[in-house]
Design a protein around this motif. Structure first.
Motif, PDB file in Angstrom:
ATOM      1  N   GLU A 180      67.867 -28.685  44.545  1.00 40.28           N
ATOM      2  CA  GLU A 180      67.359 -29.015  45.870  1.00 40.28           C
ATOM      3  C   GLU A 180      65.857 -29.284  45.832  1.00 40.28           C
ATOM      4  OE1 GLU A 180      67.040 -27.159  50.370  1.00 40.28           O
ATOM      5  OE2 GLU A 180      68.209 -26.105  48.846  1.00 40.28           O
ATOM      6  N   LYS A 181      65.117 -28.465  45.092  1.00 41.76           N
ATOM      7  CA  LYS A 181      63.673 -28.693  44.959  1.00 41.76           C
ATOM      8  C   LYS A 181      63.386 -29.987  44.210  1.00 41.76           C
ATOM      9  CE  LYS A 181      62.263 -23.882  45.200  1.00 41.76           C
ATOM     10  NZ  LYS A 181      61.652 -22.758  44.494  1.00 41.76           N
ATOM     11  N   TRP A 216      63.795 -32.882  46.634  1.00 44.23           N
ATOM     12  CA  TRP A 216      62.650 -33.027  47.546  1.00 44.23           C
ATOM     13  C   TRP A 216      61.420 -33.565  46.824  1.00 44.23           C
ATOM     14  CZ3 TRP A 216      62.997 -33.414  52.498  1.00 44.23           C
ATOM     15  CH2 TRP A 216      64.040 -32.801  53.176  1.00 44.23           C
TER      16      TRP A 216
END
Length: 114
Positions: A52-53, A56
């Protein structure tokens, strides 16, 4: 030159972003489901957080590089025809041929006079 490097970086980030998004599964599956053993260095939750990081960060880098590419694009000298000025020195009048003399109407003799 700088623009070409930025475009190559954008393409690399797009490929990485596509791979990271394809690896993820919104229901907890994907790559994160394979690391369910407690002896693993990265657990299920840590893998999902990392993906997820990464998503982003890659999306942010893509936006930043796209803006940088827009700023650094080479703009040629394009003149707007509506804003251009006519220089007097560049103006050369066209020579016109003299007009033919106008035909003078002649009187038509009257043939029959009564």
């Amino acid at each position: 030159m700088l623009y070409n490097i930025i475009v190559i970086l954008i393409i690399i980030i797009c490929v990485l972003l596509a791979l990271v998004v394809l690896v993820q599964n919104s229901k907890g599956g994907g790559l994160a489901a394979n690391f369910s053993a407690p002896t693993q260095v990265m657990g299920v939750r840590q893998t999902a957080d990392f993906l997820e990081k990464a998503t982003w960060w890659l999306a942010g880098l893509l936006i930043a590089l796209s803006l940088l590419a827009t700023i650094s694009i080479h703009r040629g000298q394009v003149s707007d025809p509506l804003q251009s000025e006519v220089k007097v020195a560049d103006y050369t009048p066209v020579q016109q041929a003299p007009a033919a003399p106008a035909a003078v109407p002649t009187a038509v003799p009257e043939a029959d006079q009564q």
